[in-house]
Scaffold this motif. Structure first.
Motif, PDB file in Angstrom:
ATOM      1  N   ASP A 185     -18.765  13.293  -8.468  1.00 20.45           N
ATOM      2  CA  ASP A 185     -19.020  13.816  -9.810  1.00 20.45           C
ATOM      3  C   ASP A 185     -19.949  12.911 -10.604  1.00 20.45           C
ATOM      4  OD1 ASP A 185     -17.381  15.913  -9.193  1.00 20.45           O
ATOM      5  OD2 ASP A 185     -15.633  15.138 -10.267  1.00 20.45           O
ATOM      6  N   GLN A 186     -19.743  11.596 -10.480  1.00 15.28           N
ATOM      7  CA  GLN A 186     -20.586  10.667 -11.226  1.00 15.28           C
ATOM      8  C   GLN A 186     -22.022  10.702 -10.721  1.00 15.28           C
ATOM      9  OE1 GLN A 186     -19.419   9.018 -13.949  1.00 15.28           O
ATOM     10  NE2 GLN A 186     -21.616   8.605 -14.267  1.00 15.28           N
ATOM     11  N   ALA A 187     -22.187  10.795  -9.387  1.00 12.78           N
ATOM     12  CA  ALA A 187     -23.535  10.875  -8.834  1.00 12.78           C
ATOM     13  C   ALA A 187     -24.243  12.142  -9.297  1.00 12.78           C
ATOM     14  CB  ALA A 187     -23.471  10.838  -7.307  1.00 12.78           C
ATOM     15  N   PHE A 188     -23.498  13.231  -9.415  1.00 17.06           N
ATOM     16  CA  PHE A 188     -24.103  14.473  -9.903  1.00 17.06           C
ATOM     17  C   PHE A 188     -24.540  14.328 -11.363  1.00 17.06           C
ATOM     18  CE2 PHE A 188     -23.919  18.676 -11.823  1.00 17.06           C
ATOM     19  CZ  PHE A 188     -24.663  19.427 -10.932  1.00 17.06           C
ATOM     20  N   LEU A 189     -23.701  13.706 -12.172  1.00 20.48           N
ATOM     21  CA  LEU A 189     -24.035  13.536 -13.588  1.00 20.48           C
ATOM     22  C   LEU A 189     -25.168  12.537 -13.791  1.00 20.48           C
ATOM     23  CD1 LEU A 189     -20.440  13.466 -15.126  1.00 20.48           C
ATOM     24  CD2 LEU A 189     -22.061  15.372 -15.129  1.00 20.48           C
ATOM     25  N   ASP A 190     -25.348  11.620 -12.868  1.00 23.85           N
ATOM     26  CA  ASP A 190     -26.381  10.587 -13.016  1.00 23.85           C
ATOM     27  C   ASP A 190     -27.765  11.061 -12.565  1.00 23.85           C
ATOM     28  OD1 ASP A 190     -24.559   8.818 -14.034  1.00 23.85           O
ATOM     29  OD2 ASP A 190     -24.204   7.787 -12.137  1.00 23.85           O
ATOM     30  N   GLN A 191     -27.891  12.319 -12.195  1.00 24.39           N
ATOM     31  CA  GLN A 191     -29.218  12.809 -11.818  1.00 24.39           C
ATOM     32  C   GLN A 191     -30.187  12.703 -13.006  1.00 24.39           C
ATOM     33  OE1 GLN A 191     -29.244  16.564  -9.162  1.00 24.39           O
ATOM     34  NE2 GLN A 191     -27.371  16.736 -10.381  1.00 24.39           N
ATOM     35  N   PRO A 192     -31.438  12.463 -12.717  1.00 19.35           N
ATOM     36  CA  PRO A 192     -32.434  12.417 -13.804  1.00 19.35           C
ATOM     37  C   PRO A 192     -32.795  13.826 -14.270  1.00 19.35           C
ATOM     38  CG  PRO A 192     -33.506  12.096 -11.695  1.00 19.35           C
ATOM     39  CD  PRO A 192     -32.024  12.153 -11.408  1.00 19.35           C
TER      40      PRO A 192
END
Length: 486
Positions: free
Chosen positions: A75-82
């Motif tokens: 979830d965090q990796a998804f939210l950290d997308q540019p």
């Protein structure tokens, strides 16, 4: 005088009108404790049961922690997308993980083979991955050391080893005749030995069943746990009755042991395996490759959204122009490329649903056919009910797949809607949406189906009860007939 002395040494007095059931049970337990092989086998089984329960609980705790970490990281990796174009995010995808139910430690069910993680992305329906058996050695695939595995396969074997000589040794040593000469009815002898052997079976099952009740009570699922324990106690009683019946019929302990081991091998090993293999041959499931090829052929028959001259999407383009009352795509108030993505995803998702329903129909047909054989093997009746009450059956896995697919479709269509409404038609691919938008998209959260008390549980309980009643009647009838003959 010698006969009286032999009986008194065996722990009995000459009181023919008094029930001897309790004393016979105590003597049977005393013999099991004195006999080195029986004592060692029972202790080893108890240690194995404790080890299986503790290991399963530890594995469950570690798996829960790993799932929580993996889901949080995903979830965090998804939210950290540019900042990105929404269609890029469609292909970036999400991960969906299924948490375990509170009783999953007891019976691993299909979870070890089906996996618990799905990668969700546009235009594809991926299967669940990372099943324990797929990543393990052949030893693990032979049989995982779960409490259910021990109770289903190893406990019946131990019951046969402990109870096979209950009457055969008495007959071979002459003490059975002495007891009957002194007025101890054979039905009371049978009842006493049944009581002792059943008590041993319950004591060996206790670690796993107590853990089931304790954990289920803490999670508000006490009723499924009680039913689960009741089914396993019936199963253990069934094997005690079967072992005693064999011992009563066999002339010597050796023949009783051989007959008991043969029945265990047939009912617990051979018949379930043969039935499963035969059903797989008669109702085979299509391979993943064959399924993918079929889906691609169906997609090609529907239309190609990337081909402007495709008949289906040419008609779709005309419908869109008529809906918005314009003559050219450039005059649309929305992005036509996003509308095409919405329509294409709808079509592919319908095909995915048809594929899933076809596979589920075959799987359900196999399961029904296998359950129908439960009248021949009590293990075949117990297994599906055990997995269902533990929340590790195929229906729970299918619920996970269905919820994941619903989420995948909603997630992809939300991005396609952003593509249609927030991205300009001109210079489409060069535009991006701010990263804050990703936090507004839906997140996956699996909702486990409520415990079911359906026909499958009724059938399992009916099969086990029928076996217990038939074996109990046979044992009582044989004892009564022998008593009358004496």
């Amino acid at each position: 005088m010698n006969t009286r002395l032999s009986i008194e040494r065996a722990g009995f007095t000459l009181t023919p009108r008094r029930s001897h059931v309790a004393r016979i049970a105590r003597e049977e337990l005393r013999w099991l404790l004195r006999h080195g092989l029986s004592r060692t086998a029972a202790v080893l089984m108890l240690i194995l049961m404790l080890a299986a329960t503790v290991a399963a609980l530890d594995q469950r705790a570690r798996a829960d922690a790993a799932r929580e970490r993996a889901q949080a990281s995903s979830d965090q990796a998804f939210l950290d997308q540019p900042d990105r174009h929404p269609h890029r995010v469609v292909h970036y995808g999400q991960f969906a993980l299924r948490p375990l139910g509170p009783l999953a430690f007891f019976d691993f069910g299909v979870d070890a083979y089906t996996g618990h993680l799905i990668y969700l992305e546009g235009h594809r329906q991926n299967s669940a991955n990372f099943g324990d058996a797929r990543q393990s050695s052949l030893l693990l695939r032979f049989g995982q050391l779960s409490p259910a595995f021990v109770l289903q396969l190893l406990l019946p074997l131990l019951i046969v080893l402990l109870a096979h000589a209950a009457f055969a040794r008495e007959r071979a040593g002459g003490s059975l005749r002495l007891l009957r000469v002194q007025g101890v009815p054979l039905p009371q002898i049978v009842a006493g030995k049944l009581l002792a052997q059943a008590a041993v079976a319950v004591a060996l099952s206790a670690p796993a069943l107590v853990a089931v009740l304790a954990i289920a009570s803490a999670h508000g699922q006490l009723l499924p746990a009680v039913l689960l324990c009741a089914l396993y106690l019936l199963y253990a009683l069934l094997w005690v009755l079967l072992a005693l019946l064999i011992s009563l019929l066999a002339p010597r302990p050796r023949e009783a042991l051989l007959a008991g081991l043969s029945l265990w091998a047939v009912l617990c090993v051979a018949l379930p395996r043969i039935a499963a293999d035969q059903l797989q041959r008669s109702q085979p499931l299509p391979t993943r490759v064959a399924t993918d090829i079929g889906v691609q052929k169906a997609l090609a028959a529907i239309g190609d959204s990337h081909n402007p001259n495709d008949p289906y999407f040419s008609a779709f383009r005309q419908q869109v122009l008529e809906r918005y009352g314009v003559q050219r795509i450039e005059d649309l108030p929305v992005n036509y490329g996003g509308l095409v993505m919405l329509e294409g995803e709808r079509l592919t998702s319908e095909l995915f649903q048809q594929q899933m329903q076809a596979l589920e129909a075959i799987e359900q047909s196999q399961a029904d056919a296998l359950a129908a054989l439960g009248w021949l093997s009590p293990l075949l009746a117990l297994r599906p009910a055990s997995m269902q009450l533990s929340g590790t059956d195929a229906d729970t896995h299918r619920a996970f797949l269905a919820q994941a697919e619903q989420h995948r479709f909603a997630f992809v269509q939300a991005l396609n809607t952003l593509h249609a409404e927030e991205i300009e038609q001109v210079d489409d691919r060069a535009q991006k949406l701010p990263r804050e938008v990703w936090s507004t998209l839906p997140r996956f959260e699996f909702k486990a189906p409520a415990p079911r008390f359906d026909a499958e549980l009724v059938r399992a309980a009916s099969v086990l009860l029928l076996w217990v009643l038939l074996l109990g009647m046979a044992l009582a009838s044989l004892a009564a007939r022998a008593e009358r003959a004496a």
